[in-house]
Design an enzyme around this catalytic site. Structure first.
Site, PDB file in Angstrom:
ATOM      1  N   MET A   1       3.617   3.677   9.407  1.00 44.68           N
ATOM      2  CA  MET A   1       4.654   2.680   9.672  1.00 44.68           C
ATOM      3  C   MET A   1       5.917   3.364  10.213  1.00 44.68           C
ATOM      4  SD  MET A   1       4.191  -0.360   6.939  1.00 44.68           S
ATOM      5  CE  MET A   1       5.099   0.368   5.607  1.00 44.68           C
TER       6      MET A   1
ATOM      7  N   HIS B   1       3.359  12.970   6.983  1.00 39.99           N
ATOM      8  CA  HIS B   1       2.650  12.496   8.171  1.00 39.99           C
ATOM      9  C   HIS B   1       2.251  13.685   9.050  1.00 39.99           C
ATOM     10  CE1 HIS B   1       5.314   8.908   7.231  1.00 39.99           C
ATOM     11  NE2 HIS B   1       4.114   8.371   7.214  1.00 39.99           N
TER      12      HIS B   1
ATOM     13  N   GLN C   1       2.386  -6.830   4.832  1.00 41.00           N
ATOM     14  CA  GLN C   1       2.248  -6.069   3.589  1.00 41.00           C
ATOM     15  C   GLN C   1       3.550  -5.969   2.814  1.00 41.00           C
ATOM     16  OE1 GLN C   1       0.868  -2.408   5.818  1.00 41.00           O
ATOM     17  NE2 GLN C   1       1.960  -1.350   4.195  1.00 41.00           N
TER      18      GLN C   1
ATOM     19  N   LYS D   1      -1.128  10.061  -1.510  1.00 40.99           N
ATOM     20  CA  LYS D   1      -0.017   9.450  -2.262  1.00 40.99           C
ATOM     21  C   LYS D   1      -0.272   7.954  -2.497  1.00 40.99           C
ATOM     22  CE  LYS D   1       4.189   8.414  -0.810  1.00 40.99           C
ATOM     23  NZ  LYS D   1       4.526   7.089  -1.401  1.00 40.99           N
TER      24      LYS D   1
ATOM     25  N   GLN E   1      -4.538   2.521  -1.953  1.00 35.74           N
ATOM     26  CA  GLN E   1      -4.736   2.113  -0.554  1.00 35.74           C
ATOM     27  C   GLN E   1      -5.914   2.881   0.050  1.00 35.74           C
ATOM     28  OE1 GLN E   1      -1.526   1.575   2.534  1.00 35.74           O
ATOM     29  NE2 GLN E   1      -2.044   3.673   3.035  1.00 35.74           N
TER      30      GLN E   1
ATOM     31  N   ARG F   1      10.413   6.071   2.105  1.00 42.51           N
ATOM     32  CA  ARG F   1      11.396   5.362   1.270  1.00 42.51           C
ATOM     33  C   ARG F   1      12.359   6.327   0.558  1.00 42.51           C
ATOM     34  NH1 ARG F   1       6.986   1.395   0.771  1.00 42.51           N
ATOM     35  NH2 ARG F   1       7.800  -0.581   1.563  1.00 42.51           N
TER      36      ARG F   1
HETATM   37  O1  PAF Z   1       0.411   3.786   4.463  1.00 43.64           O
HETATM   38  C1  PAF Z   1       0.973   3.166   5.387  1.00 43.64           C
HETATM   39  O2  PAF Z   1       1.883   3.677   6.057  1.00 43.64           O
HETATM   40  C2  PAF Z   1       0.563   1.733   5.689  1.00 43.64           C
HETATM   41  O3  PAF Z   1       0.219   1.046   4.537  1.00 43.64           O
HETATM   42  C3  PAF Z   1      -0.550   1.626   6.742  1.00 43.64           C
HETATM   43  C4  PAF Z   1      -1.844   2.283   6.259  1.00 43.64           C
HETATM   44  C5  PAF Z   1      -0.097   2.291   8.032  1.00 43.64           C
HETATM   45  C6  PAF Z   1      -0.851   0.151   7.021  1.00 43.64           C
HETATM   46  O4  PAF Z   1       0.273  -0.516   7.497  1.00 43.64           O
END
Ligand code: PAF
Length: 296
Positions: free
Chosen positions: A28, A35, A59, A149, A153, A187
């Site tokens: 995102m 990342h 989301q 983390k 998910q 965040r």
């Molecule tokens: O982990 C994230 O940054 C988000 O939840 C994702 C997997 C890109 C989905 O919007």
């Protein structure tokens, strides 16, 4: 290296080299070294690396931070170039939600999604499942990489891809931490200097759970108690430290037995100032150490 930006699956198809293995890192934006580690790992999995930046509205709950979620496209593009990404997929909300934001949703099954972030953030995991299915359908990668983390998910995405036969291999990459143990997160930019110090309490509590597990404890209530007691002791030293949202131990397939009989995971969430932070630690051999905070 320059990063080509595309906004649609059709544009991406013009750049995709025939026969190239594609490794994909969905994000995102507001990119950080966590990342970076995913993009660098992606290089080892594919001939072309694609990252996406899409702040997915479905989301976020109505009272959550969608509007103020940090956005820095040019900064992110430069980082992606330095990390070795080839293509940035940056779609609009209209391109992602062609039938409108309320049209279709993919919901995780209760056994994977009715606790932790699924309980605290209604609709969040369905939003994640929906957008990940869309992204995988548009990018059609061979491999997609997700960070540990967001353990829940990752586990749900793995099950989703299997259940819908999407044909992408899902790879989980370790959490990247600051030297003081705080897990990297977009965040964290919300945190004041005092809140940033306070945020160490999450990895501090998880260190207590890991230490308890390493001493041989396998009873999940006892393991959870070790983390909760550490948190309470930290609250004693810092009355501004809020309550835990949850701290729970499960098997890594997210089942919750009374005793761990396989590798586990301790996951937690807490509100630190304006940020809701999550973190987890794997309860398994070779799990890296976490800095133990001074609790006395
Ligand atoms: O982990 C994230 O940054 C988000 O939840 C994702 C997997 C890109 C989905 O919007």
């Amino acid at each position: 290296m320059t990063v080509r930006i595309v906004g649609t699956a059709r544009e991406w198809a013009t750049l995709r080299r025939p026969g190239a293995r594609v490794a994909f890192v969905p994000t995102m934006g507001a990119l950080h070294e966590g990342h970076g580690a995913l993009v660098r790992a992606a290089r080892a999995h594919g001939d072309m690396v694609v990252a996406s930046i899409f702040v997915n509205p479905t989301q976020f709950g109505p009272t959550e931070d969608l509007a103020r979620y940090p956005r820095d496209l040019e900064g992110d593009r430069a980082k992606l170039a330095a990390w070795g990404c080839d293509v940035l997929f940056h779609p609009t909300a209209e391109a992602m939600y062609r039938q409108g934001l309320e049209a279709f949703r993919i919901h995780p099954p209760a056994g994977l999604g009715d606790f932790w972030c699924g309980l605290a953030r209604p609709g969040h995991l369905a939003g994640v499942c929906t957008v990940v299915a869309k992204l995988l359908g548009m990018v059609r990668p061979d491999v997609a990489l997700f960070g540990q983390k967001d353990f829940q998910q990752w586990r749900i995405v793995e099950a989703l891809v299997d259940d819908l036969c999407l044909g992408t291999r899902i790879v989980r990459c370790p959490t990247i931490r600051e030297p003081d143990g705080v897990a990297m997160s977009s965040r964290n930019t919300y945190l004041s200097p005092t809140d940033r110090i306070r945020a160490r309490a999450l990895s501090g509590a998880l260190a207590a759970v890991l230490g308890c597990w390493r001493s041989g404890e396998r009873d999940i209530l006892a393991l959870e108690a070790a983390g909760k007691q550490a948190w309470i002791r930290l609250q004693g030293k810092d009355p501004e430290l809020g309550d835990l949202a949850y701290l729970e131990v499960r098997h890594q397939d997210l089942t919750r037995p009374a005793l761990l009989t396989a590798p586990g995971v301790a996951a937690m969430a807490a509100q630190i100032g304006p940020a809701r932070l999550i973190d987890n630690v794997l309860l398994e051999d070779h799990s890296p150490d976490l800095p133990l905070l001074e609790l006395a």
